[in-house]
Design a protein around this motif. Structure first.
Motif, PDB file in Angstrom:
ATOM      1  N   ARG A 106      -8.813  20.730   0.679  1.00 37.13           N
ATOM      2  CA  ARG A 106      -8.937  21.641   1.816  1.00 37.13           C
ATOM      3  C   ARG A 106      -9.305  23.031   1.310  1.00 37.13           C
ATOM      4  N   PRO A 107     -10.244  23.690   1.991  1.00 35.02           N
ATOM      5  CA  PRO A 107     -10.541  25.064   1.572  1.00 35.02           C
ATOM      6  C   PRO A 107      -9.291  25.931   1.730  1.00 35.02           C
ATOM      7  N   GLU A 108      -9.076  26.826   0.791  1.00 32.56           N
ATOM      8  CA  GLU A 108      -7.888  27.691   0.834  1.00 32.56           C
ATOM      9  C   GLU A 108      -8.364  29.132   0.802  1.00 32.56           C
ATOM     10  N   MET A 109      -8.331  29.796   1.961  1.00 32.31           N
ATOM     11  CA  MET A 109      -8.940  31.104   2.088  1.00 32.31           C
ATOM     12  C   MET A 109      -7.880  32.198   2.054  1.00 32.31           C
TER      13      MET A 109
ATOM     14  N   LYS B 151      -4.862  34.285   1.675  1.00 33.09           N
ATOM     15  CA  LYS B 151      -3.559  33.647   1.414  1.00 33.09           C
ATOM     16  C   LYS B 151      -3.089  32.918   2.661  1.00 33.09           C
ATOM     17  N   LEU B 152      -4.055  32.314   3.346  1.00 31.86           N
ATOM     18  CA  LEU B 152      -3.736  31.523   4.530  1.00 31.86           C
ATOM     19  C   LEU B 152      -3.630  30.066   4.111  1.00 31.86           C
ATOM     20  N   TYR B 153      -2.418  29.625   3.849  1.00 32.43           N
ATOM     21  CA  TYR B 153      -2.213  28.273   3.353  1.00 32.43           C
ATOM     22  C   TYR B 153      -2.000  27.314   4.525  1.00 32.43           C
ATOM     23  N   ASN B 154      -2.769  26.240   4.549  1.00 27.89           N
ATOM     24  CA  ASN B 154      -2.672  25.254   5.620  1.00 27.89           C
ATOM     25  C   ASN B 154      -1.645  24.196   5.222  1.00 27.89           C
ATOM     26  N   PRO B 155      -0.459  24.222   5.868  1.00 26.44           N
ATOM     27  CA  PRO B 155       0.614  23.314   5.450  1.00 26.44           C
ATOM     28  C   PRO B 155       0.664  22.023   6.262  1.00 26.44           C
ATOM     29  N   ARG B 156      -0.325  21.816   7.130  1.00 29.18           N
ATOM     30  CA  ARG B 156      -0.178  20.723   8.098  1.00 29.18           C
ATOM     31  C   ARG B 156      -0.391  19.353   7.483  1.00 29.18           C
ATOM     32  N   ILE B 157       0.555  18.475   7.765  1.00 30.31           N
ATOM     33  CA  ILE B 157       0.486  17.103   7.238  1.00 30.31           C
ATOM     34  C   ILE B 157       0.916  16.138   8.322  1.00 30.31           C
TER      35      ILE B 157
END
Lengths: 565, 297
Positions: B159-162, B164-170
């Motif tokens: 997943r792109p990590e832009m 410091k917006l971390y996508n925690p969705r699982i």
């Protein structure tokens, strides 16, 4: 020593990005002996006929070795006598543009490579544009492979002209152009004897000496709250990173979006008590009085941020699936997240020419200016003013993929029409007239926004919809706004602060929250008990499961999905 | 202006808090090594005056240095944190050991054990102390690194990590591995240990220890499970360790560095990268990526 420099290398495929970084590491004696040995071994099997292939130092994935290309961004760490560096080496293939954007979002400076024999290519323009979009302010154009064109000054001048055109078109500032050869090492770390006509510095020398500290920073303090720290009943601290400015014990701060104010009682920087906090520090802030602060709120002092439900932004689409207008995504901005819908693509930017084109669909690696509407109000600002409140990602609700990233160009002010209920001094957002549909294509529940038009005292409410049916006598409690709405005979009878509200024994009107969920309360005693538990419990599902019934007045229907037909 | 170490510390704390705020059931992997000591220290700072709101987990292969286990138990007690321990009992029952089983040992007693433990407790996010300067495939990994239901890493589709917006969705069954000290180098780790006065296992400091030399590696004789081969002889030499793991797989080296300052000086002049002293990484190019894809940290 001029601090840490985070930079990226980008440019078209085969322009020599990995080779360039590999060469800097090698020249600067920054390799360990075992890495150097592995490099020699791997080079023997490689495509440079046994000569050292510096790119092998960076292309770490097996698929990259097999295909001889860079797929994902690699981070390298090195220190010279003058400075510490983190470099993100990014892929040049268009297919992997989003990985290049990841590197750009992290960097202060971009080194954009251009093959001297090819000049400025589409991919060069695309990368320059994306770097600018992601907020990079410093650029070095490295005109590489000068050895192939016999170090020809005239050819370099031609390419310089092409770069100048691009720089003007995008509006880049702080641009340096250097002729070099990554494989041969000309002007990389050592001045090249092959290009006596070039009077500027070597690449490494420019990197070592450039100052990228943000001089504009320091106006006002803001801290997006990540979490609430509650070790016991005596301590309640708000944790997050100070994004700009300073904060002192005793300062008065404003918490957004509520607008409530309080004084700073104590500050901890990474666990140690302090009187003053600075930008960049990880803080815990204790306030002088109990106000409603939770994740997603922003603690501020002297900043101009807006509360909004609609933003205009430049976005980079990164998902294999194209953008669907009117489709719900999750928007993450700072520490807040909400459901978002792209209402309109205002224009698409042609990465090559910079032309603004009309568009109804947005595909992977395309850049567009869009109007985005949000389900909940958030605290936001223009990216150039407050980067952390002006940058966001969009997440696909089904795949959980990070589908896009964007920066805010304009924040639309809230008007009364953005609220569901208004009185002279109270404004309330609600979702109780939203419809709940089971989406047969996604196999999940979607909400369709209901019709709200800033209802006020005396208005008749649409208490029956497709998927909800509320009684004619009902009290709606708005916890976020600390307010209540009394509905009698289907009309709004009163909008009042929660502090003045008490359970109505005359009508025994049932209580709902702003989502239209029944609050399981039947008298004043239960209401008091609920409110006592609220602050502690509101972040836990167990609290809501205990007190709320989602299905008393609501149900879910199947629905044909209009954008799927 | 914050110093280099201040910035790294703030970044790590931001990431640790983010996980505690948005991930359902996090755990911090604790390997007892210096990076884990730094991670624990950062977690204590991140939540102060609260204790870290998640447990710590140690995967015990039963072949760790005895000093490490003693250190682990004492530190957990001193800081009042929950330390879970997990061993792959099936592997123990089958007598899997580092001498006879080579790469299979690492897989069964470390990778499989870790996967079993994460599954057993239902952790949805696991902090690891991995750093991008350690190895080439790690240099490419995101800070929030997604794992599918089989706990597999897909390096080609991250997943792109832009910013410091971390996508925690699982989804259910999927999980995150999170690396708060991704951007630290070995030098940063040592300088931070010194600055913060962080206690580390004494094996990092040079001391006279009983060792043998085998296949070019210095192996410490930590207990009588190490069987001498013909011609091998135990000698007492002043050695230390740059990384710590299972004693039969951890190469030491002769050193006089018995203080932090001397260690830092030695690190700065080192001519071999940190992982060269770990036997498991030498197997083949890309071996780390392969193990990571299989679920290793």
């Amino acid at each position: 020593m001029s601090g840490l420099l985070k930079f990226i290398t980008c440019g078209s495929v085969d322009d020599g990005k990995s080779t360039l970084i590999g060469h800097i590491l090698y020249d600067s004696k920054l390799l360990y002996a075992d890495q150097e040995k592995a490099l020699e071994l791997e080079s023997k099997a490689g495509s440079r006929g046994g000569k050292l292939d510096y790119s092998l130092l960076l292309d770490g994935l097996m698929a990259e070795h097999e295909q001889g290309i860079t797929i994902d961004v690699a981070y390298r760490y090195f220190t010279t006598e003058k400075r510490s560096f983190i470099v993100a080496d990014t892929p040049g293939h268009e297919e992997y543009t989003r990985n290049m954007a990841v590197g750009a979002s992290f960097a202060d400076l971009a080194v954009i490579l251009t093959d001297a024999s090819k000049g400025v290519l589409v991919q060069t323009r695309r990368h320059a544009r994306i770097c600018h979009l992601m907020g990079i302010k410093y650029f070095i154009f490295a005109v590489n492979k000068m050895d192939i064109i016999d170090y020809d000054e005239k050819r370099f001048q031609e390419i310089t002209k092409q770069i100048d055109v691009l720089v003007k078109q995008i509006g880049l500032e702080n641009v340096t152009i250097i002729p070099l050869s990554a494989t041969e090492g000309d002007n990389v770390t050592k001045k090249s004897a092959n290009m006596p006509w070039y009077k500027g510095d070597t690449l490494l020398s420019v990197l070592e000496n450039i100052n990228v500290e943000n001089t504009a920073a320091g106006d006002g303090f803001y801290l997006p709250v990540q979490r609430v720290c509650r070790p016991d009943r005596t301590f309640r601290g708000f944790q997050g990173q100070c994004e700009s400015g300073q904060l002192h014990v005793g300062d008065t701060v404003t918490v957004l979006p509520s607008g409530e104010t309080a004084d700073v009682k104590s500050i901890y920087n990474a666990g140690a008590k302090t009187d003053t906090a600075f930008a960049g520090q990880a803080l815990t802030i204790e306030l002088s009085k109990e106000i409603d602060v939770s994740r997603g709120c922003v603690i501020t002092k002297d900043i101009k941020a807006n509360i909004t439900k609609s933003i205009t932004s430049d976005i980079l689409w990164m998902d294999d699936n194209p953008l669907l207008l009117q489709h719900e995504y999750i928007l993450q901005l700072g520490s807040s997240s909400t459901v978002a819908v792209v209402k309109q693509i205002n224009y698409k930017t042609d990465v090559n020419s910079g032309d603004k084109l009309p568009a109804s669909v947005l595909r992977k690696n395309e850049i567009a200016n869009c109007t985005i509407s949000l389900a909940d109000k958030i605290t936001a600002a223009e990216f150039t003013a407050y980067p952390v409140l002006g940058s966001f990602i969009l997440i696909d609700r089904l795949s959980n993929m990070t589908s896009a990233c964007g920066v805010i160009r304009n924040v639309q002010q809230l008007t009364d029409d953005d609220y569901s209920f208004v009185s002279d001094n109270i404004k309330i957002s609600a979702t109780l007239f939203d419809e709940y549909y089971y989406n047969m294509s996604d196999m999940k529940i979607d909400t369709a926004q209901g019709n709200y038009k800033a209802f006020t005292v005396g208005d008749t409410l649409p208490l029956k919809g497709d998927t909800y049916n509320y009684p004619q006598e009902i009290d709606i409690i708005a916890f976020a706004e600390n307010a209540a709405i009394r509905v009698r005979h289907g009309k709004i009878a009163e909008i009042l602060p929660l502090s003045q509200y008490s359970f109505d024994t005359q009508y025994n009107a049932p209580l709902a929250d702003t989502r239209g969920f029944f609050i399981n309360i039947h008298d004043q005693t239960e209401l008091d008990k609920f409110r006592a538990e609220y602050t502690e419990g509101k972040n836990h599902a167990s609290f809501w499961n205990k007190w709320l019934d989602c299905t008393k007045w609501r149900h879910i229907l199947f629905n044909d999905n209009f954008w799927m037909i | 202006m914050l110093s280099h170490l201040d910035k790294l510390e703030a970044e790590a704390i931001y990431i640790i808090r983010e996980v505690a705020a948005v991930c359902e059931k996090p755990v911090m992997l604790y390997s007892i090594g210096k990076d884990s000591s730094v991670m624990l220290h950062l977690a204590l700072k991140a939540f102060y005056p609260e204790k870290p709101p998640f447990p710590f987990l140690h995967i015990d292969t039963t072949w760790k240095f005895h000093d490490m286990i003693a250190f682990r138990d004492r530190i957990a007690k001193e800081h009042g944190i929950t330390m879970l321990k997990y061993t792959n009992q099936d592997g123990v029952a089958r007598g899997i050991n580092p001498f006879d089983h080579g790469a299979a040992y690492t897989d069964i007693m470390k990778t499989q054990a870790l996967k079993q433990a994460l599954k057993k407790y239902g952790f949805t996010a696991a902090f690891g102390g991995g750093r991008r300067d350690e190895e080439k495939s790690r240099a490419k990994e995101r800070i929030f690194s997604f794992r599918n239901e089989a706990q597999v890493w897909d390096p080609k589709n991250q997943r792109p990590e832009m910013w410091k917006l971390y996508n925690p969705r699982i989804k259910k069954g999927e999980s995150m591995r999170v690396f708060p000290i991704s951007n630290w180098t070995e030098k940063d780790i040592w300088q931070y240990i010194k600055r913060e006065n962080i206690e580390i296992v004494p094996l990092y400091f040079a001391k006279v220890r009983p060792i043998i030399r085998r296949d070019g590696m210095i192996i410490m004789v930590d207990d009588d499970r190490l069987k001498l081969r013909p011609g091998e002889k135990i000698t007492n030499e002043k050695v230390r360790f740059r990384t710590l793991g299972c004693y039969p797989l951890t190469g030491g080296f002769v050193s006089e560095a018995d203080t932090l300052d001397k260690i830092i000086e030695e690190t700065l002049q080192a001519v071999t990268s940190e992982r060269a002293s770990r036997a498991i990484d030498k197997d083949s190019i890309g071996s780390m990526e392969r193990r990571k894809r299989e679920g290793y940290f």
